[in-house]
Design a protein around this motif. Sequence first.
Motif, short mmCIF file in Angstrom:
data_model
loop_
_atom_site.label_atom_id
_atom_site.label_comp_id
_atom_site.label_asym_id
_atom_site.label_seq_id
_atom_site.Cartn_x
_atom_site.Cartn_y
_atom_site.Cartn_z
N GLU A 45 0.84 -1.21 0.00
CA GLU A 45 0.00 0.00 0.00
C GLU A 45 0.87 1.26 0.00
OE1 GLU A 45 -3.01 2.76 -0.05
OE2 GLU A 45 -3.06 0.64 -0.61
N ALA A 46 1.95 1.24 0.76
CA ALA A 46 2.86 2.39 0.78
C ALA A 46 3.47 2.60 -0.61
CB ALA A 46 3.96 2.17 1.83
N ARG A 48 2.11 1.84 -3.41
CA ARG A 48 1.05 2.37 -4.27
C ARG A 48 0.93 3.89 -4.12
NH1 ARG A 48 -3.82 3.89 -4.33
NH2 ARG A 48 -4.25 3.68 -2.13
N ARG A 49 1.26 4.40 -2.95
CA ARG A 49 1.14 5.83 -2.67
C ARG A 49 2.37 6.64 -3.09
NH1 ARG A 49 -1.75 6.06 3.30
NH2 ARG A 49 -3.40 4.56 2.82
N TYR A 55 8.70 5.68 -7.49
CA TYR A 55 8.39 4.28 -7.74
C TYR A 55 9.24 3.74 -8.89
CZ TYR A 55 5.88 0.00 -8.75
OH TYR A 55 5.58 -1.33 -8.97
N TYR A 93 5.65 6.98 4.05
CA TYR A 93 4.40 6.41 3.53
C TYR A 93 4.02 5.15 4.31
CZ TYR A 93 5.18 9.55 -0.41
OH TYR A 93 5.38 10.66 -1.18
N GLU A 96 2.61 5.98 7.70
CA GLU A 96 1.23 6.45 7.55
C GLU A 96 0.27 5.28 7.34
OE1 GLU A 96 -1.37 9.27 4.50
OE2 GLU A 96 0.82 9.37 4.48
N VAL A 97 0.64 4.33 6.50
CA VAL A 97 -0.21 3.17 6.22
C VAL A 97 -0.41 2.34 7.50
CG1 VAL A 97 -0.26 0.93 5.02
CG2 VAL A 97 0.35 3.01 3.78
N GLU A 100 -2.74 4.18 9.89
CA GLU A 100 -4.13 4.08 9.42
C GLU A 100 -4.71 2.69 9.69
OE1 GLU A 100 -4.05 5.18 5.30
OE2 GLU A 100 -3.61 7.28 5.74
#
Length: 110
Positions: A45-46, A48-49, A55, A93, A96-97, A100
């Motif tokens: 998920e990180a 993906r952000r 990336y 990132y 943060e993931v 959350e």
Amino acid sequence: MASRAPVASGRLLLGFRKWYYNLCGFNKLGLMRDDTIHEDNDVKEALRRLPEDQYNDRVFRIKRALDLSMKQQILPRDQWTKYEEDVHYLTPYLDEVVRERKEREEWMKK
């Protein structure tokens, strides 16, 4: 004399960190520390952000490292990732993931 101790121990710690960083070996393949994090669901998920350019840079470094590894080679020393240049690009990132996810888990308990 007491004021010199923290400076000396700080330099010693930095020296140890640099030594260990080079000992790990991923920098000899042009990788950064965050390139070596195991890809679980949080990391995916990180990733993906991440901004597209970060990336793409990551994908390039990993592909190059895999190619070098298959050939049992390393980069020339001047191309190694230096400790001072290793940016923790994914960690913010990922933090943060994880935060959350933990919030969601706490919410679901209620």
